[in-house]
Design a protein around this motif. Structure first.
Motif, short mmCIF file in Angstrom:
data_model
loop_
_atom_site.label_atom_id
_atom_site.label_comp_id
_atom_site.label_asym_id
_atom_site.label_seq_id
_atom_site.Cartn_x
_atom_site.Cartn_y
_atom_site.Cartn_z
N SER A 178 -8.16 -8.54 3.03
CA SER A 178 -9.11 -7.65 3.69
C SER A 178 -8.55 -6.24 3.84
O SER A 178 -9.25 -5.25 3.64
CB SER A 178 -9.47 -8.22 5.07
N VAL A 179 -7.27 -6.16 4.20
CA VAL A 179 -6.62 -4.85 4.34
C VAL A 179 -6.61 -4.14 2.99
O VAL A 179 -6.94 -2.95 2.90
CB VAL A 179 -5.19 -5.01 4.88
N ILE A 217 -0.57 5.75 4.34
CA ILE A 217 -1.67 4.82 4.06
C ILE A 217 -1.31 3.93 2.88
O ILE A 217 -1.64 2.74 2.85
CB ILE A 217 -2.98 5.58 3.78
N GLY A 218 -0.59 4.49 1.91
CA GLY A 218 -0.15 3.69 0.77
C GLY A 218 0.75 2.54 1.19
O GLY A 218 0.68 1.45 0.62
N THR A 219 1.60 2.77 2.20
CA THR A 219 2.46 1.67 2.66
C THR A 219 1.62 0.52 3.21
O THR A 219 2.01 -0.65 3.09
CB THR A 219 3.44 2.14 3.75
N LEU A 220 0.48 0.83 3.82
CA LEU A 220 -0.40 -0.22 4.33
C LEU A 220 -0.95 -1.05 3.18
O LEU A 220 -0.94 -2.28 3.21
CB LEU A 220 -1.56 0.40 5.13
N PHE A 221 -1.42 -0.37 2.14
CA PHE A 221 -2.00 -1.08 1.00
C PHE A 221 -0.95 -1.93 0.28
O PHE A 221 -1.12 -3.15 0.11
CB PHE A 221 -2.61 -0.08 0.02
N TRP A 267 4.65 8.63 -3.70
CA TRP A 267 4.04 7.76 -4.70
C TRP A 267 4.82 6.46 -4.88
O TRP A 267 4.23 5.39 -5.02
CB TRP A 267 3.95 8.49 -6.04
N VAL A 268 6.15 6.56 -4.89
CA VAL A 268 6.97 5.41 -5.28
C VAL A 268 7.32 4.50 -4.11
O VAL A 268 7.26 3.26 -4.24
CB VAL A 268 8.26 5.90 -5.97
N LEU A 269 7.70 5.07 -2.96
CA LEU A 269 8.21 4.23 -1.87
C LEU A 269 7.19 3.21 -1.35
O LEU A 269 7.58 2.08 -1.02
CB LEU A 269 8.72 5.11 -0.72
N PRO A 270 5.89 3.54 -1.25
CA PRO A 270 4.94 2.48 -0.86
C PRO A 270 4.93 1.31 -1.85
O PRO A 270 4.83 0.15 -1.44
CB PRO A 270 3.59 3.21 -0.84
N VAL A 271 5.02 1.60 -3.15
CA VAL A 271 5.08 0.54 -4.16
C VAL A 271 6.35 -0.28 -3.98
O VAL A 271 6.34 -1.52 -4.06
CB VAL A 271 5.03 1.14 -5.58
N ASN A 283 -7.04 9.85 -2.02
CA ASN A 283 -6.02 8.95 -2.57
C ASN A 283 -5.40 8.14 -1.44
O ASN A 283 -4.69 8.68 -0.60
CB ASN A 283 -4.95 9.75 -3.31
N MET A 284 -5.65 6.84 -1.45
CA MET A 284 -5.20 5.95 -0.38
C MET A 284 -3.94 5.17 -0.74
O MET A 284 -3.50 4.33 0.03
CB MET A 284 -6.32 4.96 -0.05
N LEU A 285 -3.37 5.43 -1.91
CA LEU A 285 -2.27 4.59 -2.40
C LEU A 285 -0.92 5.27 -2.28
O LEU A 285 0.08 4.76 -2.79
CB LEU A 285 -2.53 4.21 -3.87
N THR A 286 -0.86 6.41 -1.60
CA THR A 286 0.40 7.13 -1.43
C THR A 286 0.65 7.40 0.05
O THR A 286 -0.26 7.30 0.88
CB THR A 286 0.37 8.47 -2.19
N GLY A 287 1.89 7.77 0.37
CA GLY A 287 2.23 8.13 1.74
C GLY A 287 2.08 6.96 2.70
O GLY A 287 2.17 5.79 2.31
#
Length: 498
Positions: free
Chosen positions: A444-445, A463-467, A168-172, A457-461
């Motif tokens: 766009s991404v 895929i989350g790093t991409l967002f 949850w945290v590292l992508p943010v 949930n696309m905001l974690t892991g």
């Protein structure tokens, strides 16, 4: 010059800030090749030489040591290193387990998280500056996650919560790191573009190979994990997952790569786009197809007529060049069947569609009934830790929009989603970076991933790093171009002074 640069080519004076920046940009490629290429040469040669037992234990420490050196000395090369760690770590784990025996909890899989932890240095360093207007939306997000962690420890246990908080945290943190690294925006932009263009070619080609031949380590992994949703462990009977662990993250990586490909110039992007588009279709991930379509729509909408025509031509050329692969009977049959499942009556008869509708009807009350939520660690891969290595009942939540309040509760969910909404809204209101093509790609991404929150949930892991990273790029670009404009105005006033 990069494919997205706004500044026309000109020779900067020697010793000027821009001249130093150009020299740093030129260093990015050789440094990345030496350190990142050297790391992967060591890993692959060790596996080829039968030293997979040793690889299992040196992979993560070596990845961290190289990452720490690059983080301090060459930030752009660090980003390349981190992307490739995310791209290839599951593949390395499968090869090692195939040759040295299966382990439910492999230390290899910690590598992306360990290397990402280095970016916490940036967050700690700039923590007081999160009150700045463009960075403030990260504050409610971090507060929500901070509240959900102790709840997760109480409900799921210390180990599951502590592992899942990384997802949850590292992508943010990655988004914050890139945003505050705006002075290195050009270098980070080039390194990310290069990583994804090369990733599109390598991961796309491997996915096509996987569909037709299916390497023994991939078949072994499919049999062990018993993931029936991705088909049978046999050639042309598998939903390809490339070098990642499942079709979903793999398809989204390819979708992001294709958006970058279509926004870039030159021959390499087109060559990279051919295997990427075929592999994206063979992944059979309909949510990623929808996300890619949404991202492409935003790119077209944000461009002027001239650039829009070039993008349409790029899409057409990429598809035409992909036709020889798409026309192979096994490929066309597999893809056509999946597309038909999205249209008309077949969409309503599709079992996956029925299961998702049933899930929504039964889970919505659970998701919204607990004011404090179940806490971080209650869902996803973390459930394996508390369930003897097997995915728990809540291991897969078929809606990111429901998983957020289920995990974070009412207050945490409101804080988290409001922060996301503010960040995404701000990306479409940028002033100084409006003509930067890479910012259009970043927008766009972000949208292509966000629209898929309906499904998962696309905001974690990963895929989350991409967002979050491309949200960070949008902020960094705005700061970079605002600074460039300010510098140009100051120079102009100085030149006109008597």
């Amino acid at each position: 010059m990069t494919a997205y640069s706004m500044v026309p080519p000109q020779g900067p004076p020697p010793g000027s800030p821009r001249a130093r920046r150009d020299r740093q940009l030129k260093l990015t490629v050789p440094v990345s090749l030496f350190f990142v290429g050297g790391f992967w040469a060591i890993v692959l040669l060790s596996c080829a030489a039968g030293l997979t037992g040793a690889t299992r234990f040196f992979y993560t420490p070596l990845a961290f040591v190289i990452g720490a050196f690059l983080f301090v000395r060459f930030p752009a090369a660090y980003l390349v290193h981190l992307w490739w760690i995310w791209f290839l770590t599951p593949f390395v784990r499968r090869v090692v387990d195939f040759k040295s025996g299966w382990t439910e909890f492999s230390p290899i899989m910690l590598a992306p998280y360990v290397v990402s932890l280095l970016m916490l240095v940036t967050v700690i360093r700039f923590l007081p500056r999160l009150n700045q207007r463009d960075m403030f939306p990260f504050v409610p997000i971090l507060v929500a996650l901070s509240l959900a962690y102790p709840v997760g420890v109480m409900n799921a246990g210390f180990s599951p919560a502590s592992f899942d908080v990384l997802n949850w945290v590292l992508p943010v943190v990655m988004g914050i790191h890139i945003a505050f690294s705006w002075r290195s925006y050009e270098k980070l932009k080039v390194s990310t573009e290069q990583a994804f263009l090369m990733g599109a070619a390598v991961l796309g080609a491997y996915g096509i190979y996987q569909f037709f031949f299916l390497a023994p380590w991939d078949a072994f992994w499919m049999r062990v994990v018993q993931m029936d949703s991705i088909g049978r462990p046999a050639p042309m009977e598998v939903r390809i997952f490339g070098t990642l662990n499942s079709p979903g993250p793999y398809a989204n990586m390819l979708a992001v790569s294709l958006l970058i490909v279509l926004g870039a110039r030159g021959r390499l992007p087109f060559l990279a786009g051919i295997p990427a588009i075929v592999a994206l279709l063979l992944s059979l991930v309909r949510a990623a197809w929808i996300g890619f379509g949404a991202g492409l729509f935003i790119m077209l909408a944000k461009m002027d007529m001239s650039r829009r025509a070039k993008l349409i031509a790029a899409v057409a050329l990429t598809v035409v060049l992909s036709l020889p692969l798409l026309s192979v009977e096994e490929v066309s049959k597999t893809v056509t069947t999946r597309i038909e499942s999205m249209i008309g009556d077949k969409a309503q008869d599709d079992q996956s569609f029925k299961d998702r509708v049933h899930f929504f009807q039964t889970f919505v009350e659970d998701a919204l009934s607990n004011p404090i939520g179940q806490g971080i660690g209650a869902t996803g891969v973390a459930t394996k830790i508390s369930n003897n290595g097997k995915m728990g009942e809540l291991g897969v939540i078929d809606s990111g929009l429901l998983e957020v309040p289920f995990v974070l509760g009412w207050l945490g969910g409101a804080l988290y989603l409001s922060g996301v909404a503010l960040l995404v809204t701000a990306t479409f209101k940028r002033r100084w970076s409006r003509q930067d093509g890479f910012v259009t790609v970043a927008e766009s991404v972000a949208l292509s991933i966000l629209v898929q929150m309906v499904f998962t949930n696309m905001l974690t892991g990963f895929i989350g790093t991409l967002f979050w990273s491309f949200i960070g790029f949008s902020i960094a670009a705005e700061r970079h171009w605002a600074s460039q404009s300010s510098t140009a105005r100051s120079s102009s006033r100085g030149a006109s002074a008597p």
